[in-house]
Design a protein around this motif. Structure first.
Motif, PDB file in Angstrom:
ATOM      1  N   LYS A 420       0.848  -1.198   0.000  1.00  0.00           N
ATOM      2  CA  LYS A 420       0.000   0.000   0.000  1.00  0.00           C
ATOM      3  C   LYS A 420       0.876   1.238   0.000  1.00  0.00           C
ATOM      4  O   LYS A 420       1.968   1.234   0.562  1.00  0.00           O
ATOM      5  CB  LYS A 420      -0.913   0.003   1.225  1.00  0.00           C
ATOM      6  N   SER A 421       0.403   2.318  -0.618  1.00  0.00           N
ATOM      7  CA  SER A 421       1.188   3.540  -0.698  1.00  0.00           C
ATOM      8  C   SER A 421       0.267   4.740  -0.867  1.00  0.00           C
ATOM      9  O   SER A 421      -0.841   4.627  -1.420  1.00  0.00           O
ATOM     10  CB  SER A 421       2.168   3.469  -1.870  1.00  0.00           C
ATOM     11  N   THR A 422       0.723   5.901  -0.397  1.00  0.00           N
ATOM     12  CA  THR A 422      -0.017   7.143  -0.632  1.00  0.00           C
ATOM     13  C   THR A 422       0.110   7.586  -2.085  1.00  0.00           C
ATOM     14  O   THR A 422      -0.631   8.468  -2.530  1.00  0.00           O
ATOM     15  CB  THR A 422       0.513   8.255   0.287  1.00  0.00           C
ATOM     16  N   ILE A 423       1.041   6.993  -2.848  1.00  0.00           N
ATOM     17  CA  ILE A 423       1.194   7.254  -4.276  1.00  0.00           C
ATOM     18  C   ILE A 423       0.726   6.018  -5.024  1.00  0.00           C
ATOM     19  O   ILE A 423       1.290   4.930  -4.868  1.00  0.00           O
ATOM     20  CB  ILE A 423       2.660   7.586  -4.622  1.00  0.00           C
ATOM     21  N   ASN A 424      -0.298   6.178  -5.840  1.00  0.00           N
ATOM     22  CA  ASN A 424      -0.962   5.013  -6.434  1.00  0.00           C
ATOM     23  C   ASN A 424      -0.068   4.160  -7.325  1.00  0.00           C
ATOM     24  O   ASN A 424      -0.282   2.950  -7.440  1.00  0.00           O
ATOM     25  CB  ASN A 424      -2.187   5.472  -7.233  1.00  0.00           C
ATOM     26  N   ILE A 425       0.951   4.760  -7.974  1.00  0.00           N
ATOM     27  CA  ILE A 425       1.777   3.957  -8.888  1.00  0.00           C
ATOM     28  C   ILE A 425       2.614   2.939  -8.132  1.00  0.00           C
ATOM     29  O   ILE A 425       3.192   2.031  -8.739  1.00  0.00           O
ATOM     30  CB  ILE A 425       2.691   4.848  -9.757  1.00  0.00           C
ATOM     31  N   TYR A 426       2.709   3.063  -6.809  1.00  0.00           N
ATOM     32  CA  TYR A 426       3.482   2.105  -6.008  1.00  0.00           C
ATOM     33  C   TYR A 426       2.602   1.077  -5.301  1.00  0.00           C
ATOM     34  O   TYR A 426       3.100   0.284  -4.510  1.00  0.00           O
ATOM     35  CB  TYR A 426       4.341   2.849  -4.981  1.00  0.00           C
ATOM     36  N   LYS A 427       1.321   1.084  -5.586  1.00  0.00           N
ATOM     37  CA  LYS A 427       0.431   0.084  -5.002  1.00  0.00           C
ATOM     38  C   LYS A 427       0.537  -1.216  -5.800  1.00  0.00           C
ATOM     39  O   LYS A 427       0.346  -1.230  -7.018  1.00  0.00           O
ATOM     40  CB  LYS A 427      -1.017   0.575  -5.007  1.00  0.00           C
ATOM     41  N   ARG A 428       0.845  -2.294  -5.108  1.00  0.00           N
ATOM     42  CA  ARG A 428       0.987  -3.593  -5.765  1.00  0.00           C
ATOM     43  C   ARG A 428       0.346  -4.666  -4.886  1.00  0.00           C
ATOM     44  O   ARG A 428       0.474  -4.636  -3.668  1.00  0.00           O
ATOM     45  CB  ARG A 428       2.458  -3.961  -5.980  1.00  0.00           C
ATOM     46  N   ARG A 429      -0.310  -5.605  -5.518  1.00  0.00           N
ATOM     47  CA  ARG A 429      -0.852  -6.758  -4.797  1.00  0.00           C
ATOM     48  C   ARG A 429      -0.594  -7.995  -5.644  1.00  0.00           C
ATOM     49  O   ARG A 429      -0.799  -7.991  -6.859  1.00  0.00           O
ATOM     50  CB  ARG A 429      -2.346  -6.593  -4.535  1.00  0.00           C
ATOM     51  N   SER A 430      -0.159  -9.068  -4.984  1.00  0.00           N
ATOM     52  CA  SER A 430       0.176 -10.273  -5.736  1.00  0.00           C
ATOM     53  C   SER A 430       0.027 -11.504  -4.862  1.00  0.00           C
ATOM     54  O   SER A 430       0.336 -11.471  -3.664  1.00  0.00           O
ATOM     55  CB  SER A 430       1.615 -10.183  -6.262  1.00  0.00           C
ATOM     56  N   ASN A 431      -0.450 -12.598  -5.464  1.00  0.00           N
ATOM     57  CA  ASN A 431      -0.506 -13.909  -4.831  1.00  0.00           C
ATOM     58  C   ASN A 431       0.303 -14.877  -5.695  1.00  0.00           C
ATOM     59  O   ASN A 431       0.066 -14.977  -6.902  1.00  0.00           O
ATOM     60  CB  ASN A 431      -1.943 -14.416  -4.702  1.00  0.00           C
ATOM     61  N   ASN A 432       1.254 -15.560  -5.083  1.00  0.00           N
ATOM     62  CA  ASN A 432       2.133 -16.471  -5.818  1.00  0.00           C
ATOM     63  C   ASN A 432       2.003 -17.896  -5.286  1.00  0.00           C
ATOM     64  O   ASN A 432       1.941 -18.095  -4.067  1.00  0.00           O
ATOM     65  CB  ASN A 432       3.594 -16.025  -5.696  1.00  0.00           C
ATOM     66  N   PHE A 433       1.994 -18.838  -6.196  1.00  0.00           N
ATOM     67  CA  PHE A 433       1.899 -20.252  -5.836  1.00  0.00           C
ATOM     68  C   PHE A 433       3.032 -20.985  -6.559  1.00  0.00           C
ATOM     69  O   PHE A 433       3.147 -20.907  -7.787  1.00  0.00           O
ATOM     70  CB  PHE A 433       0.540 -20.834  -6.237  1.00  0.00           C
ATOM     71  N   THR A 434       3.874 -21.689  -5.789  1.00  0.00           N
ATOM     72  CA  THR A 434       5.052 -22.327  -6.378  1.00  0.00           C
ATOM     73  C   THR A 434       5.091 -23.812  -6.047  1.00  0.00           C
ATOM     74  O   THR A 434       4.593 -24.251  -5.002  1.00  0.00           O
ATOM     75  CB  THR A 434       6.350 -21.676  -5.871  1.00  0.00           C
ATOM     76  N   ALA A 435       5.708 -24.582  -6.935  1.00  0.00           N
ATOM     77  CA  ALA A 435       5.976 -26.006  -6.712  1.00  0.00           C
ATOM     78  C   ALA A 435       7.369 -26.284  -7.267  1.00  0.00           C
ATOM     79  O   ALA A 435       7.661 -25.959  -8.424  1.00  0.00           O
ATOM     80  CB  ALA A 435       4.939 -26.881  -7.400  1.00  0.00           C
ATOM     81  N   GLN A 436       8.254 -26.865  -6.436  1.00  0.00           N
ATOM     82  CA  GLN A 436       9.636 -27.105  -6.840  1.00  0.00           C
ATOM     83  C   GLN A 436      10.098 -28.485  -6.376  1.00  0.00           C
ATOM     84  O   GLN A 436       9.638 -28.987  -5.350  1.00  0.00           O
ATOM     85  CB  GLN A 436      10.569 -26.049  -6.256  1.00  0.00           C
ATOM     86  N   VAL A 437      11.029 -29.051  -7.146  1.00  0.00           N
ATOM     87  CA  VAL A 437      11.692 -30.284  -6.763  1.00  0.00           C
ATOM     88  C   VAL A 437      13.174 -29.955  -6.570  1.00  0.00           C
ATOM     89  O   VAL A 437      13.770 -29.224  -7.375  1.00  0.00           O
ATOM     90  CB  VAL A 437      11.488 -31.397  -7.810  1.00  0.00           C
ATOM     91  N   ASN A 438      13.768 -30.463  -5.475  1.00  0.00           N
ATOM     92  CA  ASN A 438      15.140 -30.125  -5.109  1.00  0.00           C
ATOM     93  C   ASN A 438      16.004 -31.391  -5.056  1.00  0.00           C
ATOM     94  O   ASN A 438      15.554 -32.437  -4.626  1.00  0.00           O
ATOM     95  CB  ASN A 438      15.175 -29.462  -3.726  1.00  0.00           C
ATOM     96  N   TYR A 439      17.257 -31.216  -5.474  1.00  0.00           N
ATOM     97  CA  TYR A 439      18.225 -32.310  -5.409  1.00  0.00           C
ATOM     98  C   TYR A 439      19.515 -31.761  -4.809  1.00  0.00           C
ATOM     99  O   TYR A 439      19.988 -30.693  -5.193  1.00  0.00           O
ATOM    100  CB  TYR A 439      18.507 -32.885  -6.798  1.00  0.00           C
ATOM    101  N   GLN A 440      20.107 -32.501  -3.829  1.00  0.00           N
ATOM    102  CA  GLN A 440      21.258 -31.951  -3.112  1.00  0.00           C
ATOM    103  C   GLN A 440      22.411 -32.934  -2.899  1.00  0.00           C
ATOM    104  O   GLN A 440      23.259 -32.698  -2.024  1.00  0.00           O
ATOM    105  CB  GLN A 440      20.805 -31.422  -1.748  1.00  0.00           C
ATOM    106  N   CYS A 441      22.475 -34.001  -3.662  1.00  0.00           N
ATOM    107  CA  CYS A 441      23.537 -35.002  -3.435  1.00  0.00           C
ATOM    108  C   CYS A 441      24.560 -34.981  -4.561  1.00  0.00           C
ATOM    109  O   CYS A 441      24.874 -36.015  -5.158  1.00  0.00           O
ATOM    110  CB  CYS A 441      22.915 -36.398  -3.298  1.00  0.00           C
ATOM    111  N   PHE A 442      25.100 -33.816  -4.857  1.00  0.00           N
ATOM    112  CA  PHE A 442      26.151 -33.719  -5.863  1.00  0.00           C
ATOM    113  C   PHE A 442      27.488 -34.088  -5.248  1.00  0.00           C
ATOM    114  O   PHE A 442      27.790 -33.753  -4.118  1.00  0.00           O
ATOM    115  CB  PHE A 442      26.234 -32.289  -6.416  1.00  0.00           C
ATOM    116  N   LYS A 443      28.304 -34.771  -6.002  1.00  0.00           N
ATOM    117  CA  LYS A 443      29.658 -35.131  -5.573  1.00  0.00           C
ATOM    118  C   LYS A 443      30.680 -34.617  -6.577  1.00  0.00           C
ATOM    119  O   LYS A 443      30.392 -34.452  -7.738  1.00  0.00           O
ATOM    120  CB  LYS A 443      29.786 -36.653  -5.419  1.00  0.00           C
TER     121      LYS A 443
END
Length: 443
Positions: A420-443
């Motif tokens: 929220k902002s007193t200056i309208n050009i800086y008003k932003r609203r967003s909803n994000n939904f993410t799904a990720q797969v991770n791998y961590q066994c590098f040698k």
């Protein structure tokens, strides 16, 4: 094998029984009711051992129950007393090697595991011993490193970074916001890579240095002009203090850590920001069992798109985290105050922030975490054409993590943010939904 009565074993078990709820690692189960049932069963077995203190089955059962509730030292006490009575027990030596490994006592673990080979164990046991011996060798290496790569997708309700307002006010004039400038949804592909290196400095206090590098990319399907890439490099030196130098905190296991962090942000293949942040962190454990972190930091920011915004941010933050009573929930908060001074005076601002976090293990090895944050930012001078600027940002995050084996995990997240902002050009609203797969066994 038949065992005779051994007073030394019984004395050890009596001592262990007096510490029936001892815990030196996290229990292997998280359900409070199931944990309570295991504790009750453990005490029942303990009472049976008074009548039959050399019963091999009862001894194993008592030690295994101890392991389940996180009392590895209690299990070690039972196994070591059995070896005093009869040293030719390769199964017990293997168990002791594994338990000492879990406690980080690698020298003892190494001795017990190697002694198993003296009893001509079957190939399956030899393979397990060799795996732990190799893990000990890796763990004793002064330089430990871990890589992680993740890929996934994100669905966002504001892919074009659209304005959350119907009009823009310039002086006494109201200009309608075109529909194409309002928020529109999009989907993006995510790719992240990180490298974490820990260097054990072999200092008597256990000091170490940590180095971190990360690369992230967020590429949108439709609004590719808002593709984002980030590069991060940081270095940190941890000093484990012998004393608490700030008596008003009354800390145990205090750590002082200076660190430096480099950040680079690229928008649609053009660099828009470079940042160099230095900070001094002081952390440890308070008398009430909570963990504390106090941080003082300075951040030099350079914006390629607007030199007026270039400047230095100075801030302090204080946070605590608590383990919930009767559960494994982790509850925390953080307070912060920041001051920014830029090339243009209207870019000066003060920012006050508060953050609450909650994390809890769930059934089937799921990990849940959440965070709510609120920031209030006031600019010192009026913006040209737009007047007074006062921003408020709220964000609510949820995350579910599911490990699969020791290498893979799946991550599902939701972020709800409202600026929220007193200056309208800086008003932003967003909803994000993410799904990720991770791998961590590098040698």
């Amino acid at each position: 094998m038949q065992y005779k009565f051994c007073p030394f074993i019984l004395a050890c078990l009596i001592f262990t029984g007096l510490n029936i709820s001892a815990q030196n690692v996290a229990p292997t189960i998280s359900d409070p009711q199931a944990l309570e049932a295991i504790e009750k069963k453990k005490e029942e077995v303990f009472q049976q051992l008074f009548k039959d203190p050399t019963n091999l089955s009862l001894l194993f059962e008592y030690a295994n129950l101890s392991i389940i509730v996180g009392d590895l030292e209690g299990a070690i006490g039972v196994f070591e007393q059995m070896l005093i009575y009869d040293s030719a027990l390769p199964r017990i030596r293997l168990e002791l090697g594994v338990l000492y490994f879990r406690l980080g006592a690698f020298a003892l673990a190494n001795n017990y595991l190697k002694s198993v080979k003296e009893y001509d164990p079957p190939p399956a046991v030899l393979d397990k011993v060799d795996q732990f011996l190799a893990a000990i060798e890796d763990a004793e290496n002064p330089i430990q490193w871990q890589q992680n790569i993740s890929i996934g997708f994100k669905r966002t309700t504001n892919g074009n970074s659209g304005i959350n307002a119907d009009f823009i006010e310039i002086g006494d004039f109201l200009l309608d916001v075109d529909s194409s400038s309002k928020r529109q949804s999009d989907r993006s592909r995510l790719m992240n890579y990180s490298l974490n290196i820990t260097h054990d400095l072999k200092h008597p206090r256990g000091d170490n240095a940590q180095y971190f590098f990360a690369y992230g990319a967020d590429r949108l399907d439709t609004f590719s002009q808002f593709d984002i890439q980030t590069n991060i490099f940081s270095a940190r030196r941890n000093f484990n203090l012998d004393e608490n130098y700030f008596s008003f905190f009354n800390l145990e296991d205090a750590v002082f850590a200076p660190n430096i962090n480099f950040l680079r942000v690229v928008l649609n293949r053009e660099e828009i920001l470079q940042s160099i942040r230095t900070s001094l962190d002081y952390s440890g454990q308070l008398d009430n069992g909570s963990s504390m972190l106090f941080s003082y930091y300075k951040d030099a920011k350079a914006f390629d798109t607007s030199s007026q915004k270039n400047g230095h941010l100075t801030g302090v933050s204080f946070g605590q985290s608590f383990v919930g009573m009767g559960s494994q929930a982790l509850i925390g908060y953080k307070l912060s105050i920041e001051n920014y001074r830029a090339n243009a005076k209207y870019e000066y601002f003060e920012n006050y922030g508060i953050e609450f976090s909650y994390a809890q293990p769930l059934g089937n090895n799921w990990q849940f975490s959440s965070k709510y944050s609120f920031q209030d930012k006031t600019h010192d001078d009026d913006y040209p054409l737009f007047g007074d600027r006062h921003d408020q940002l709220e964000a609510l995050r949820f995350n579910l993590l599911k490990p699969y084996g020791s290498c893979w995990s799946f991550n599902f997240g939701m972020v709800f943010s409202d600026s929220k902002s007193t200056i309208n050009i800086y008003k932003r609203r967003s909803n994000n939904f993410t799904a990720q797969v991770n791998y961590q066994c590098f040698k």
